[in-house]
Design a protein around this motif. Structure first.
Motif, PDB file in Angstrom:
ATOM      1  N   PHE A 192       1.607  -8.347   7.802  1.00 52.63           N
ATOM      2  CA  PHE A 192       2.542  -7.499   7.062  1.00 52.63           C
ATOM      3  C   PHE A 192       3.848  -8.250   6.853  1.00 52.63           C
ATOM      4  CE2 PHE A 192       0.640  -5.269  10.754  1.00 52.63           C
ATOM      5  CZ  PHE A 192      -0.422  -4.662  10.108  1.00 52.63           C
ATOM      6  N   THR A 193       4.500  -7.960   5.726  1.00 52.22           N
ATOM      7  CA  THR A 193       5.827  -8.527   5.512  1.00 52.22           C
ATOM      8  C   THR A 193       6.911  -7.498   5.811  1.00 52.22           C
ATOM      9  OG1 THR A 193       5.397  -8.069   3.193  1.00 52.22           O
ATOM     10  CG2 THR A 193       5.195 -10.355   3.906  1.00 52.22           C
ATOM     11  N   CYS A 194       6.545  -6.203   5.871  1.00 53.21           N
ATOM     12  CA  CYS A 194       7.510  -5.169   6.258  1.00 53.21           C
ATOM     13  C   CYS A 194       6.922  -4.326   7.383  1.00 53.21           C
ATOM     14  CB  CYS A 194       7.832  -4.254   5.081  1.00 53.21           C
ATOM     15  SG  CYS A 194       8.931  -5.024   3.881  1.00 53.21           S
ATOM     16  N   ASP A 195       7.779  -3.921   8.308  1.00 55.95           N
ATOM     17  CA  ASP A 195       7.299  -3.095   9.414  1.00 55.95           C
ATOM     18  C   ASP A 195       6.767  -1.767   8.894  1.00 55.95           C
ATOM     19  OD1 ASP A 195       7.544  -4.495  11.947  1.00 55.95           O
ATOM     20  OD2 ASP A 195       9.650  -4.703  11.380  1.00 55.95           O
ATOM     21  N   PHE A 203       4.262  -9.389  -7.416  1.00 62.47           N
ATOM     22  CA  PHE A 203       4.359 -10.143  -6.155  1.00 62.47           C
ATOM     23  C   PHE A 203       3.652  -9.348  -5.059  1.00 62.47           C
ATOM     24  CE2 PHE A 203       6.087 -11.411  -2.135  1.00 62.47           C
ATOM     25  CZ  PHE A 203       6.225 -12.787  -2.238  1.00 62.47           C
ATOM     26  N   SER A 204       2.603  -9.938  -4.473  1.00 51.92           N
ATOM     27  CA  SER A 204       1.881  -9.242  -3.404  1.00 51.92           C
ATOM     28  C   SER A 204       2.662  -9.332  -2.097  1.00 51.92           C
ATOM     29  CB  SER A 204       0.499  -9.871  -3.207  1.00 51.92           C
ATOM     30  OG  SER A 204      -0.091  -9.305  -2.040  1.00 51.92           O
ATOM     31  N   MET A 205       2.781  -8.207  -1.428  1.00 51.21           N
ATOM     32  CA  MET A 205       3.481  -8.205  -0.134  1.00 51.21           C
ATOM     33  C   MET A 205       2.536  -8.531   1.023  1.00 51.21           C
ATOM     34  SD  MET A 205       6.755  -7.636  -0.417  1.00 51.21           S
ATOM     35  CE  MET A 205       7.402  -6.652   0.934  1.00 51.21           C
ATOM     36  N   TYR A 206       1.305  -8.903   0.693  1.00 49.15           N
ATOM     37  CA  TYR A 206       0.344  -9.339   1.719  1.00 49.15           C
ATOM     38  C   TYR A 206       0.221 -10.859   1.639  1.00 49.15           C
ATOM     39  CZ  TYR A 206      -1.211  -4.462   1.088  1.00 49.15           C
ATOM     40  OH  TYR A 206      -1.277  -3.105   0.970  1.00 49.15           O
ATOM     41  N   PRO A 207       0.693 -11.603   2.636  1.00 47.27           N
ATOM     42  CA  PRO A 207       0.610 -13.075   2.561  1.00 47.27           C
ATOM     43  C   PRO A 207      -0.830 -13.568   2.490  1.00 47.27           C
ATOM     44  CG  PRO A 207       2.071 -12.365   4.342  1.00 47.27           C
ATOM     45  CD  PRO A 207       1.384 -11.145   3.833  1.00 47.27           C
ATOM     46  N   GLN A 208      -1.731 -12.909   3.262  1.00 47.48           N
ATOM     47  CA  GLN A 208      -3.137 -13.325   3.300  1.00 47.48           C
ATOM     48  C   GLN A 208      -3.920 -12.430   2.339  1.00 47.48           C
ATOM     49  OE1 GLN A 208      -1.653 -11.956   6.195  1.00 47.48           O
ATOM     50  NE2 GLN A 208      -0.927 -13.815   7.163  1.00 47.48           N
ATOM     51  N   TYR A 209      -4.721 -13.064   1.476  1.00 46.87           N
ATOM     52  CA  TYR A 209      -5.453 -12.292   0.469  1.00 46.87           C
ATOM     53  C   TYR A 209      -6.670 -11.604   1.081  1.00 46.87           C
ATOM     54  CZ  TYR A 209      -7.576 -11.045  -3.982  1.00 46.87           C
ATOM     55  OH  TYR A 209      -8.108 -10.345  -5.034  1.00 46.87           O
ATOM     56  N   SER A 210      -6.787 -10.307   0.817  1.00 43.61           N
ATOM     57  CA  SER A 210      -8.042  -9.598   1.084  1.00 43.61           C
ATOM     58  C   SER A 210      -8.322  -8.701  -0.114  1.00 43.61           C
ATOM     59  CB  SER A 210      -7.941  -8.732   2.346  1.00 43.61           C
ATOM     60  OG  SER A 210      -9.044  -7.826   2.383  1.00 43.61           O
ATOM     61  N   VAL A 211      -9.618  -8.533  -0.410  1.00 41.59           N
ATOM     62  CA  VAL A 211     -10.013  -7.628  -1.492  1.00 41.59           C
ATOM     63  C   VAL A 211      -9.470  -6.223  -1.219  1.00 41.59           C
ATOM     64  CG1 VAL A 211     -12.042  -6.570  -2.572  1.00 41.59           C
ATOM     65  CG2 VAL A 211     -12.114  -8.942  -1.865  1.00 41.59           C
ATOM     66  N   THR A 212      -9.415  -5.847   0.066  1.00 44.44           N
ATOM     67  CA  THR A 212      -9.021  -4.479   0.428  1.00 44.44           C
ATOM     68  C   THR A 212      -7.529  -4.209   0.211  1.00 44.44           C
ATOM     69  OG1 THR A 212      -8.617  -5.170   2.712  1.00 44.44           O
ATOM     70  CG2 THR A 212     -10.797  -4.309   2.215  1.00 44.44           C
ATOM     71  N   MET A 257       0.811  -1.218   0.000  1.00 48.70           N
ATOM     72  CA  MET A 257       0.000   0.000   0.000  1.00 48.70           C
ATOM     73  C   MET A 257       0.842   1.265   0.000  1.00 48.70           C
ATOM     74  SD  MET A 257      -1.679   0.264   3.763  1.00 48.70           S
ATOM     75  CE  MET A 257      -2.940  -0.830   3.225  1.00 48.70           C
ATOM     76  N   GLY A 258       2.076   1.183   0.547  1.00 47.32           N
ATOM     77  CA  GLY A 258       2.897   2.385   0.703  1.00 47.32           C
ATOM     78  C   GLY A 258       2.577   3.050   2.022  1.00 47.32           C
ATOM     79  N   GLY A 259       3.274   4.136   2.282  1.00 47.58           N
ATOM     80  CA  GLY A 259       3.055   4.871   3.527  1.00 47.58           C
ATOM     81  C   GLY A 259       3.684   6.229   3.363  1.00 47.58           C
ATOM     82  N   PRO A 260       3.228   7.221   4.154  1.00 48.96           N
ATOM     83  CA  PRO A 260       3.779   8.574   3.990  1.00 48.96           C
ATOM     84  C   PRO A 260       5.267   8.625   4.324  1.00 48.96           C
ATOM     85  CG  PRO A 260       2.227   8.456   5.839  1.00 48.96           C
ATOM     86  CD  PRO A 260       2.163   7.143   5.150  1.00 48.96           C
TER      87      PRO A 260
END
Ligand SMILES: C=CC1=C(C)c2cc3[nH]c(cc4nc(cc5[nH]c(cc1n2)c(C)c5CCC(=O)O)C(CCC(=O)O)=C4C)c(C)c3C=C
Ligand SMILES: [Fe+2]
Ligand SMILES: [Fe+2]
Length: 317
Positions: free
Chosen positions: A263-266, A122-131, A10-13
């Motif tokens: 999350f895969t990254c803090d 490559f999704s960085m979310y191990p668990q799939y969610s639509v969101t 998703m990114g972050g500020p």
């Protein structure tokens, strides 16, 4: 073959003045609030942001004025490139963020410019969610239309993939080594509106698949599963970490190892909510030992896991 890999997140500020555009992009994403009518969606997004902005800014302020997500992701990109180089394969790896820069579209253009002839999402979310994954993959699909000739490989979910679980285990083991007493393993997943789960979102099931896969390696430990970060009104997956902590203390569970799962990254959810906010609550309640496990981040175990998952998909094609 020259692989171009985008790590979707998703990114972050990256500074405090980017918190408002980040929240604006997030709450205007139709995958997040799930409202079809554009005007209603925009009005609700504006209302939620106006109530949330100052609190969100104060959270980022307390962790150094920015989200750590991009830095971890960039370091991981280098590690993944190095993993492919070990096999004699050329790969360029870039972040593809949904709400902040570098956006997926921009990174794809760079990979094409560099002459990549196969793209991996490559999704960085191990668990799939639509969101989360769903939204990032839809964003990727829209962007890749500019290069219809390019073959694409996708890794969309891996809740109990063994190399990913291996990377999580290494982080848990690092924490366990520093503890004198065996803790209760407090698995903490990001929450999600229950309505989405009722509509078929697999996220909750995936969270429990991750928990079960990790637990196989820690049969002697007690464990609990809690959820964090309810963000809007209505029912979200629970129990929340805030409601469960006092009950755990009442039951005499005073040594806790918090394992962030989604999350895969803090990011701000781990670096502020778990490391600062919930730690304060735990200490006030009398918890003796409260430790938060690091996310896989740029560990070579996780870079190796990413290479394994991508290679498996490529071999199937
Ligand atoms: C309706 C709102 C939200 C849903 C649904 C949601 C699901 C969800 N989010 C993550 C992972 C992350 N969320 C992060 C920040 C964040 N998320 C929301 C809202 C929803 N998330 C907000 C408003 C924010 C901003 C921070 C805050 O105010 O709490 C982040 C952190 C990014 C960073 O800046 O470091 C992550 C990561 C998951 C996994 C998930 C559902 C499965
Ligand atoms: Fe979120
Ligand atoms: Fe949060």
């Amino acid at each position: 073959m020259k692989l171009g890999i985008v790590l979707l997140n998703m990114g972050g500020p990256t500074s405090l003045d980017k918190v408002l555009p980040f929240l604006t992009n997030l709450f205007n994403d139709p995958h997040i609030l799930g409202i079809k009518n554009r005007l209603v969606q925009k009005a609700l997004a504006g209302y939620i942001i106006s109530r949330r902005l100052n609190t969100a800014i104060s959270h980022y302020e307390k962790i150094g004025g920015k989200s750590p997500l991009l830095e971890h992701t960039l370091a991981l990109c280098d590690e993944v490139e190095a993993e492919f180089a070990k096999l004699g394969m050329e790969a360029i790896v870039l972040p593809g963020m949904r709400y902040t820069e570098p956006r997926t579209e921009e990174s794809l253009a760079k990979l094409v410019d560099e002459g990549c002839d196969r793209i991996v999402a490559f999704s960085m979310y191990p668990q799939y969610s639509v969101t989360t994954s769903g939204s990032s993959l839809a964003d990727f699909d829209a962007a890749i239309k500019a290069w219809p000739h390019l073959p694409v490989t996708r890794v969309e979910q891996y809740p109990d993939e063994r190399h990913y679980i291996g990377a999580v285990r290494h982080r848990i083991d690092e924490s366990l080594q520093s503890l004198s007493k065996p803790p209760l393993l407090l698995f903490c997943a990001h929450s999600l509106p229950e309505k989405l789960v009722r509509q078929g979102d697999p996220y909750r099931d995936h969270v429990f698949r991750t928990v079960q896969a990790v637990l196989q390696y820690y049969p002697e430990y007690e464990h609990e599963v809690v959820f964090q970060s309810r963000a809007t009104r209505g029912r979200w997956l629970g129990p929340s970490i805030e409601e469960r902590l006092p009950e755990l203390v009442d039951d005499g569970k005073l040594n806790l190892l918090v394992i962030p799962l989604s999350f895969t990254c803090d990011n701000v959810e781990t670096s502020y909510e778990l490391e600062i906010e919930h730690r304060e609550l735990a200490e006030e309640l009398g918890v003796k030992s409260y430790q938060v496990v690091q996310c896989p981040n740029a560990s070579h175990h996780f870079a190796h896991a990413i290479r394994k998952m991508i290679m498996r998909e490529l071999e199937h094609e």
